[in-house]
Every structure is written in structure tokens, then in C-alpha cells.
Design a protein around this motif. Sequence first.
Motif, PDB file in Angstrom:
ATOM      1  N   THR A  11      85.569  35.889  33.173  1.00 54.31           N
ATOM      2  CA  THR A  11      86.203  35.221  34.298  1.00 54.31           C
ATOM      3  C   THR A  11      85.404  33.998  34.713  1.00 54.31           C
ATOM      4  O   THR A  11      84.172  33.991  34.656  1.00 54.31           O
ATOM      5  CB  THR A  11      86.359  36.184  35.482  1.00 54.31           C
ATOM      6  OG1 THR A  11      85.099  36.807  35.759  1.00 54.31           O
ATOM      7  CG2 THR A  11      87.369  37.267  35.152  1.00 54.31           C
ATOM      8  N   ALA A  12      86.111  32.968  35.135  1.00 48.52           N
ATOM      9  CA  ALA A  12      85.475  31.683  35.439  1.00 48.52           C
ATOM     10  C   ALA A  12      84.543  31.797  36.644  1.00 48.52           C
ATOM     11  O   ALA A  12      84.884  32.409  37.657  1.00 48.52           O
ATOM     12  CB  ALA A  12      86.538  30.631  35.716  1.00 48.52           C
ATOM     13  N   GLY A  13      83.350  31.211  36.519  1.00 48.45           N
ATOM     14  CA  GLY A  13      82.422  31.100  37.638  1.00 48.45           C
ATOM     15  C   GLY A  13      81.641  32.348  37.950  1.00 48.45           C
ATOM     16  O   GLY A  13      80.732  32.309  38.788  1.00 48.45           O
ATOM     17  N   GLU A  14      81.926  33.471  37.308  1.00 52.62           N
ATOM     18  CA  GLU A  14      81.204  34.714  37.579  1.00 52.62           C
ATOM     19  C   GLU A  14      80.016  34.834  36.629  1.00 52.62           C
ATOM     20  O   GLU A  14      80.129  34.533  35.442  1.00 52.62           O
ATOM     21  CB  GLU A  14      82.123  35.926  37.414  1.00 52.62           C
ATOM     22  CG  GLU A  14      81.441  37.245  37.746  1.00 52.62           C
ATOM     23  CD  GLU A  14      82.392  38.431  37.684  1.00 52.62           C
ATOM     24  OE1 GLU A  14      82.002  39.520  38.123  1.00 52.62           O
ATOM     25  OE2 GLU A  14      83.521  38.252  37.183  1.00 52.62           O
ATOM     26  N   THR A  15      78.881  35.282  37.150  1.00 53.41           N
ATOM     27  CA  THR A  15      77.705  35.451  36.316  1.00 53.41           C
ATOM     28  C   THR A  15      77.832  36.717  35.478  1.00 53.41           C
ATOM     29  O   THR A  15      78.079  37.800  35.991  1.00 53.41           O
ATOM     30  CB  THR A  15      76.429  35.529  37.174  1.00 53.41           C
ATOM     31  OG1 THR A  15      76.272  34.300  37.885  1.00 53.41           O
ATOM     32  CG2 THR A  15      75.204  35.748  36.292  1.00 53.41           C
ATOM     33  N   HIS A  16      77.674  36.544  34.160  1.00 55.30           N
ATOM     34  CA  HIS A  16      77.715  37.655  33.212  1.00 55.30           C
ATOM     35  C   HIS A  16      76.325  37.787  32.595  1.00 55.30           C
ATOM     36  O   HIS A  16      75.806  36.834  32.008  1.00 55.30           O
ATOM     37  CB  HIS A  16      78.737  37.401  32.115  1.00 55.30           C
ATOM     38  CG  HIS A  16      80.155  37.360  32.593  1.00 55.30           C
ATOM     39  ND1 HIS A  16      80.654  36.322  33.355  1.00 55.30           N
ATOM     40  CD2 HIS A  16      81.176  38.236  32.414  1.00 55.30           C
ATOM     41  CE1 HIS A  16      81.931  36.555  33.620  1.00 55.30           C
ATOM     42  NE2 HIS A  16      82.265  37.707  33.064  1.00 55.30           N
ATOM     43  N   SER A  17      75.726  38.949  32.724  1.00 53.88           N
ATOM     44  CA  SER A  17      74.448  39.244  32.094  1.00 53.88           C
ATOM     45  C   SER A  17      74.726  40.048  30.823  1.00 53.88           C
ATOM     46  O   SER A  17      75.334  41.124  30.881  1.00 53.88           O
ATOM     47  CB  SER A  17      73.547  40.030  33.041  1.00 53.88           C
ATOM     48  OG  SER A  17      72.323  40.360  32.423  1.00 53.88           O
ATOM     49  N   LEU A  18      74.295  39.524  29.676  1.00 56.42           N
ATOM     50  CA  LEU A  18      74.587  40.125  28.380  1.00 56.42           C
ATOM     51  C   LEU A  18      73.287  40.616  27.759  1.00 56.42           C
ATOM     52  O   LEU A  18      72.391  39.817  27.470  1.00 56.42           O
ATOM     53  CB  LEU A  18      75.263  39.108  27.457  1.00 56.42           C
ATOM     54  CG  LEU A  18      76.426  38.303  28.059  1.00 56.42           C
ATOM     55  CD1 LEU A  18      76.858  37.202  27.105  1.00 56.42           C
ATOM     56  CD2 LEU A  18      77.582  39.217  28.380  1.00 56.42           C
ATOM     57  N   ARG A  19      73.197  41.917  27.542  1.00 55.77           N
ATOM     58  CA  ARG A  19      71.975  42.507  26.991  1.00 55.77           C
ATOM     59  C   ARG A  19      72.317  43.262  25.702  1.00 55.77           C
ATOM     60  O   ARG A  19      73.311  43.996  25.648  1.00 55.77           O
ATOM     61  CB  ARG A  19      71.360  43.476  27.999  1.00 55.77           C
ATOM     62  CG  ARG A  19      70.123  44.235  27.501  1.00 55.77           C
ATOM     63  CD  ARG A  19      69.542  45.109  28.594  1.00 55.77           C
ATOM     64  NE  ARG A  19      70.515  46.040  29.152  1.00 55.77           N
ATOM     65  CZ  ARG A  19      70.826  47.218  28.610  1.00 55.77           C
ATOM     66  NH1 ARG A  19      70.222  47.618  27.489  1.00 55.77           N
ATOM     67  NH2 ARG A  19      71.718  48.004  29.181  1.00 55.77           N
ATOM     68  N   VAL A  20      71.492  43.064  24.673  1.00 63.11           N
ATOM     69  CA  VAL A  20      71.668  43.833  23.441  1.00 63.11           C
ATOM     70  C   VAL A  20      71.292  45.281  23.726  1.00 63.11           C
ATOM     71  O   VAL A  20      70.168  45.566  24.136  1.00 63.11           O
ATOM     72  CB  VAL A  20      70.808  43.269  22.297  1.00 63.11           C
ATOM     73  CG1 VAL A  20      70.943  44.131  21.050  1.00 63.11           C
ATOM     74  CG2 VAL A  20      71.208  41.837  22.003  1.00 63.11           C
ATOM     75  N   SER A  21      72.227  46.197  23.519  1.00 62.68           N
ATOM     76  CA  SER A  21      71.994  47.591  23.910  1.00 62.68           C
ATOM     77  C   SER A  21      71.575  48.479  22.753  1.00 62.68           C
ATOM     78  O   SER A  21      71.220  49.639  22.958  1.00 62.68           O
ATOM     79  CB  SER A  21      73.269  48.161  24.554  1.00 62.68           C
ATOM     80  OG  SER A  21      74.380  48.023  23.687  1.00 62.68           O
ATOM     81  N   GLY A  22      71.608  47.954  21.544  1.00 55.96           N
ATOM     82  CA  GLY A  22      71.192  48.747  20.395  1.00 55.96           C
ATOM     83  C   GLY A  22      69.900  48.229  19.794  1.00 55.96           C
ATOM     84  O   GLY A  22      69.255  47.311  20.323  1.00 55.96           O
ATOM     85  N   SER A  23      69.523  48.808  18.664  1.00 58.30           N
ATOM     86  CA  SER A  23      68.279  48.420  17.999  1.00 58.30           C
ATOM     87  C   SER A  23      68.479  47.238  17.062  1.00 58.30           C
ATOM     88  O   SER A  23      67.494  46.698  16.536  1.00 58.30           O
ATOM     89  CB  SER A  23      67.722  49.613  17.215  1.00 58.30           C
ATOM     90  OG  SER A  23      68.666  50.064  16.248  1.00 58.30           O
ATOM     91  N   GLU A  24      69.723  46.838  16.837  1.00 59.58           N
ATOM     92  CA  GLU A  24      70.022  45.718  15.958  1.00 59.58           C
ATOM     93  C   GLU A  24      70.436  44.497  16.778  1.00 59.58           C
ATOM     94  O   GLU A  24      70.909  44.626  17.908  1.00 59.58           O
ATOM     95  CB  GLU A  24      71.150  46.092  14.988  1.00 59.58           C
ATOM     96  CG  GLU A  24      70.835  47.275  14.089  1.00 59.58           C
ATOM     97  CD  GLU A  24      69.698  46.981  13.140  1.00 59.58           C
ATOM     98  OE1 GLU A  24      69.585  45.811  12.710  1.00 59.58           O
ATOM     99  OE2 GLU A  24      68.919  47.901  12.826  1.00 59.58           O
ATOM    100  N   PRO A  25      70.265  43.283  16.227  1.00 62.45           N
ATOM    101  CA  PRO A  25      70.734  42.076  16.932  1.00 62.45           C
ATOM    102  C   PRO A  25      72.239  42.137  17.155  1.00 62.45           C
ATOM    103  O   PRO A  25      72.968  42.855  16.460  1.00 62.45           O
ATOM    104  CB  PRO A  25      70.364  40.939  15.967  1.00 62.45           C
ATOM    105  CG  PRO A  25      69.336  41.513  15.055  1.00 62.45           C
ATOM    106  CD  PRO A  25      69.635  42.972  14.926  1.00 62.45           C
ATOM    107  N   ALA A  26      72.702  41.364  18.126  1.00 58.32           N
ATOM    108  CA  ALA A  26      74.138  41.258  18.401  1.00 58.32           C
ATOM    109  C   ALA A  26      74.605  39.859  18.013  1.00 58.32           C
ATOM    110  O   ALA A  26      73.918  38.860  18.249  1.00 58.32           O
ATOM    111  CB  ALA A  26      74.429  41.523  19.869  1.00 58.32           C
ATOM    112  N   LEU A  27      75.774  39.811  17.419  1.00 62.41           N
ATOM    113  CA  LEU A  27      76.409  38.552  17.051  1.00 62.41           C
ATOM    114  C   LEU A  27      77.820  38.577  17.620  1.00 62.41           C
ATOM    115  O   LEU A  27      78.579  39.509  17.349  1.00 62.41           O
ATOM    116  CB  LEU A  27      76.444  38.386  15.531  1.00 62.41           C
ATOM    117  CG  LEU A  27      77.139  37.136  14.987  1.00 62.41           C
ATOM    118  CD1 LEU A  27      76.389  35.876  15.404  1.00 62.41           C
ATOM    119  CD2 LEU A  27      77.234  37.217  13.462  1.00 62.41           C
ATOM    120  N   PHE A  28      78.152  37.571  18.428  1.00 66.94           N
ATOM    121  CA  PHE A  28      79.483  37.575  19.033  1.00 66.94           C
ATOM    122  C   PHE A  28      80.050  36.169  19.134  1.00 66.94           C
ATOM    123  O   PHE A  28      79.324  35.165  19.068  1.00 66.94           O
ATOM    124  CB  PHE A  28      79.458  38.250  20.409  1.00 66.94           C
ATOM    125  CG  PHE A  28      78.535  37.650  21.431  1.00 66.94           C
ATOM    126  CD1 PHE A  28      79.001  36.740  22.376  1.00 66.94           C
ATOM    127  CD2 PHE A  28      77.193  38.012  21.477  1.00 66.94           C
ATOM    128  CE1 PHE A  28      78.158  36.199  23.330  1.00 66.94           C
ATOM    129  CE2 PHE A  28      76.334  37.480  22.431  1.00 66.94           C
ATOM    130  CZ  PHE A  28      76.822  36.567  23.364  1.00 66.94           C
TER     131      PHE A  28
END
Length: 256
Positions: free
Chosen positions: A104-121
Motif C-alpha cells: 500500500t502506498a505511503g505505508e512503511t513495510h519492514s521486510l526481514r528474511v525469515s529463513g536460513s537462505e537469502p530471499a529473492l523477490f
Amino acid sequence: MDSIRSRLGSALIAAVFVTLPTQTALAQQVPAATIVRIVLGVTSLPSVVDAPLFFKLSKVDLAAGQTTKYSGPVGFLYVLSGSLAVQTGAGQRSLQQDDALLVTAGETHSLRVSGSEPALFLHFVLARSTEFDRAAEQPPAVVTELYRTARPIPDLKPGRYEFTLTRVSYPRMPPNVPHYRSGAALYYVRSGSGLFIADGKTETKEMGAPHFEPHGWLHQWANSGDTPLVLLQANISEEGVPAVIMTQPLPSGPGR
């Protein structure tokens, strides 16, 4: 601009399966049930004519144990590999491979890798040109821009629009019915490869390729391989108007 009309639920995905007909150049029909469309997210845009709008698509790499933040224009995240924990004011959600999330526009999103492997998105963004500088995840995330429209999205009209992210899977199939976008769409080839046919030319679209379709561009898709062609489509279209307009089949054909 970011009022949400979503049925994502706890899994963040509301699946809608739609069957569409296909035809060869000789209008030979194949089973319609083989094409699958899954709506991953949808939001309503009150207006798209206040300022010129552009699409942008980025790929984001985030190492194991790292966290990044995003606050910017409306868009969609799609996880290619790994897993993410996404924290917003509404709470925390977990995303696994092939999950999607409306940003959603203007909202702060905190994105954390939750597993032991890197995340690609992937991050699809719909924004004014002046907003692109802040339309990216903060370090330590590594952001690679894959595509942005060179000119504003054409032929937008006053009134409400829908902004959706859809995953479409094509099996081995001949060219489908010629059709065009009522609004516009930015694609990403998730897997497989396919043929894009337009303006008398045929172009191969490989895995990882972005692709933009403006309003009114008559075209077809085909898959000559045994691996399903999977496309991700970030699409805008007027509310109440089909996103895809199918043309009439060839006169010799069996019908749509």
C-alpha cells in the motif's frame, strides 16, 4: 489511491481460475481448461489521471538475517525464492516462494528474511516519475531495476481503476485468440519460455524477461515447449471493464 479491495486472506492469495479458448493459425481449437489464471492481489485506484503514471519492475536480493524497509508508491511483491516476514501497521505476514503481497502506498513495510537462505523477490511499482527515487527498498537490500516504461502509460481515462497482480500458466499450446489490453500491463516471465506474436512478428520471451503491453496492442501468446509458460501480470484497467478484450475468431474457426 491505495484503498484495498482484496480477498488475499491469511495466505495472501485469492485464486480465481478462468478458462480461455485458444486457436491455431488455422483456428483449430484446443481444450480451454488448460489455461489457468490466479489473481494474487487487487486494489482500487480512485484516479489515474491526476499525473502521468509509469510502471517499474525491480528484482530485490536480501541476504539471510537481513532486514530492509520500503515506503513509497503502490505496488506488489512476489517472492521468487526464500521467505520473508513483512511487518506493517496491520501486523506481520509471512511470505514463502510464489506468494504475493499488495504494497500500500505511503505505508512503511519492514521486510526481514525469515529463513536460513537469502530471499529473492520482485517488486512491481505503479508511480509518478517523481516518485521513482523512493520506490525502492533501502540498503542492505540489493535492488536491480529490470524495466520501467520510458513514457507515461497511455490512454488512461478519468474514473476508478483496478490494479491487479495475476499469475497465468499456459501449457504447450498454439497461438491463442488475438486480444489486447483495455488498460496496460507489465509482465515478468516466471518460468518456461513462450512466443509473443504482434505486428506480424514473433518474439521469444524467456524466463526472467520483463514485457510491457500498452492499451490496444493486438497480440497473441503461444507455448511450443513442454514446460508450462508462467507469466506474472501487473495490470491496470477501468473498473467494470475486462482487463483483456478478445477479438472475434477467424470466420473459419469453431468459435470462442
